[in-house]
Design an enzyme around this catalytic site. Structure first.
Site, PDB file in Angstrom:
ATOM      1  N   ALA A 171       0.818  -1.221   0.000  1.00  0.00           N
ATOM      2  CA  ALA A 171       0.000   0.000   0.000  1.00  0.00           C
ATOM      3  C   ALA A 171       0.847   1.264   0.000  1.00  0.00           C
ATOM      4  O   ALA A 171       0.462   2.272  -0.597  1.00  0.00           O
ATOM      5  CB  ALA A 171      -0.945  -0.005   1.198  1.00  0.00           C
ATOM      6  N   LEU A 172       2.002   1.236   0.662  1.00  0.00           N
ATOM      7  CA  LEU A 172       2.849   2.430   0.694  1.00  0.00           C
ATOM      8  C   LEU A 172       3.430   2.778  -0.668  1.00  0.00           C
ATOM      9  O   LEU A 172       3.799   3.929  -0.912  1.00  0.00           O
ATOM     10  CB  LEU A 172       3.988   2.248   1.706  1.00  0.00           C
ATOM     11  CG  LEU A 172       3.574   2.266   3.167  1.00  0.00           C
ATOM     12  CD1 LEU A 172       4.763   1.932   4.064  1.00  0.00           C
ATOM     13  CD2 LEU A 172       2.974   3.606   3.554  1.00  0.00           C
ATOM     14  N   CYS A 231      -4.911  -3.581   0.330  1.00  0.00           N
ATOM     15  CA  CYS A 231      -5.497  -3.990   1.600  1.00  0.00           C
ATOM     16  C   CYS A 231      -4.442  -3.940   2.690  1.00  0.00           C
ATOM     17  O   CYS A 231      -3.315  -4.392   2.495  1.00  0.00           O
ATOM     18  CB  CYS A 231      -6.046  -5.409   1.466  1.00  0.00           C
ATOM     19  SG  CYS A 231      -6.768  -6.050   2.979  1.00  0.00           S
ATOM     20  N   ILE A 258      -4.320  -5.059   6.701  1.00  0.00           N
ATOM     21  CA  ILE A 258      -5.029  -5.752   7.779  1.00  0.00           C
ATOM     22  C   ILE A 258      -4.282  -5.507   9.087  1.00  0.00           C
ATOM     23  O   ILE A 258      -3.063  -5.665   9.149  1.00  0.00           O
ATOM     24  CB  ILE A 258      -5.117  -7.265   7.484  1.00  0.00           C
ATOM     25  CG1 ILE A 258      -5.872  -7.507   6.174  1.00  0.00           C
ATOM     26  CG2 ILE A 258      -5.817  -7.990   8.645  1.00  0.00           C
ATOM     27  CD1 ILE A 258      -5.891  -8.961   5.715  1.00  0.00           C
ATOM     28  N   THR A 296       1.289  -4.937  15.694  1.00  0.00           N
ATOM     29  CA  THR A 296       2.172  -3.792  15.928  1.00  0.00           C
ATOM     30  C   THR A 296       1.544  -2.514  15.380  1.00  0.00           C
ATOM     31  O   THR A 296       0.511  -2.536  14.715  1.00  0.00           O
ATOM     32  CB  THR A 296       3.541  -4.010  15.245  1.00  0.00           C
ATOM     33  OG1 THR A 296       3.353  -3.974  13.817  1.00  0.00           O
ATOM     34  CG2 THR A 296       4.152  -5.340  15.651  1.00  0.00           C
ATOM     35  N   HIS A 351       2.587  -0.844  12.999  1.00  0.00           N
ATOM     36  CA  HIS A 351       2.865  -0.720  11.562  1.00  0.00           C
ATOM     37  C   HIS A 351       1.574  -0.463  10.777  1.00  0.00           C
ATOM     38  O   HIS A 351       1.566   0.304   9.816  1.00  0.00           O
ATOM     39  CB  HIS A 351       3.568  -1.985  11.059  1.00  0.00           C
ATOM     40  CG  HIS A 351       3.974  -1.928   9.628  1.00  0.00           C
ATOM     41  ND1 HIS A 351       4.955  -1.067   9.173  1.00  0.00           N
ATOM     42  CD2 HIS A 351       3.532  -2.603   8.551  1.00  0.00           C
ATOM     43  CE1 HIS A 351       5.093  -1.230   7.875  1.00  0.00           C
ATOM     44  NE2 HIS A 351       4.239  -2.151   7.466  1.00  0.00           N
ATOM     45  N   ASN A 404      -9.996   5.989  -4.010  1.00  0.00           N
ATOM     46  CA  ASN A 404      -9.239   5.234  -3.011  1.00  0.00           C
ATOM     47  C   ASN A 404      -9.966   3.948  -2.645  1.00  0.00           C
ATOM     48  O   ASN A 404     -10.991   3.973  -1.971  1.00  0.00           O
ATOM     49  CB  ASN A 404      -9.008   6.091  -1.759  1.00  0.00           C
ATOM     50  CG  ASN A 404      -8.083   5.428  -0.764  1.00  0.00           C
ATOM     51  OD1 ASN A 404      -7.774   4.251  -0.871  1.00  0.00           O
ATOM     52  ND2 ASN A 404      -7.645   6.198   0.211  1.00  0.00           N
TER      53      ASN A 404
END
Length: 141
Positions: A43-44, A68, A70, A74, A76, A101
């Protein structure tokens, strides 16, 4: 007016991203919208990919971001959802890019499956719809 949309897909969760991609392409096919697909690992990477593509010879009317994230154990998750959303918003506002988006941000895999199934809840379909509506909006102002 003939439209063209660039679909950028994060294929980290392949089953989920495949469903989102099918939803987006279904919308495009139903509405005679030309589309081209590009794939990134996560995603990044969607925001930078959209920027790179927008700076090339490709001349798309809009973009669709699909992926996606999930929630895990953590922080993150929070970084990825916030930074991917920030990148898309910044690209939209700073460069006047139209981006639907369709990056899912969910608590568990079941929620992701429900939002990527081939039905009326498919968020890839809705992201393509949003991009198409913004293309129309921009063309009418």
């Amino acid at each position: 007016m003939s439209k063209s949309i660039c679909i950028v897909v994060s294929d980290y969760y392949k089953k989920i991203s495949n469903g989102l991609e099918l939803g987006a392409t279904k919308f495009c096919d139903q509405n005679s919208i030309f589309y081209e697909k590009f794939y990134v690992p996560g995603a990044l990477e969607i925001g930078p990919a959209i920027k790179f593509i927008s700076e090339t010879k490709h001349n798309f009317d809009g973009f669709v971001a699909l992926g996606c994230v999930i929630r895990g154990e953590t922080s993150h998750f929070d970084i990825v959802i916030n930074e991917s959303a920030r990148a898309i918003t910044n690209l939209s506002l700073d460069y006047s890019l139209i981006i639907g988006n369709g990056i899912l941000t969910v608590e568990n895999k079941q929620q992701a499956i429900e939002r990527s199934n081939n039905n009326q809840n498919n968020k890839g379909y809705h992201a393509a719809l949003a991009s198409s509506k913004l293309i129309d909006f921009k063309g009418n102002i």
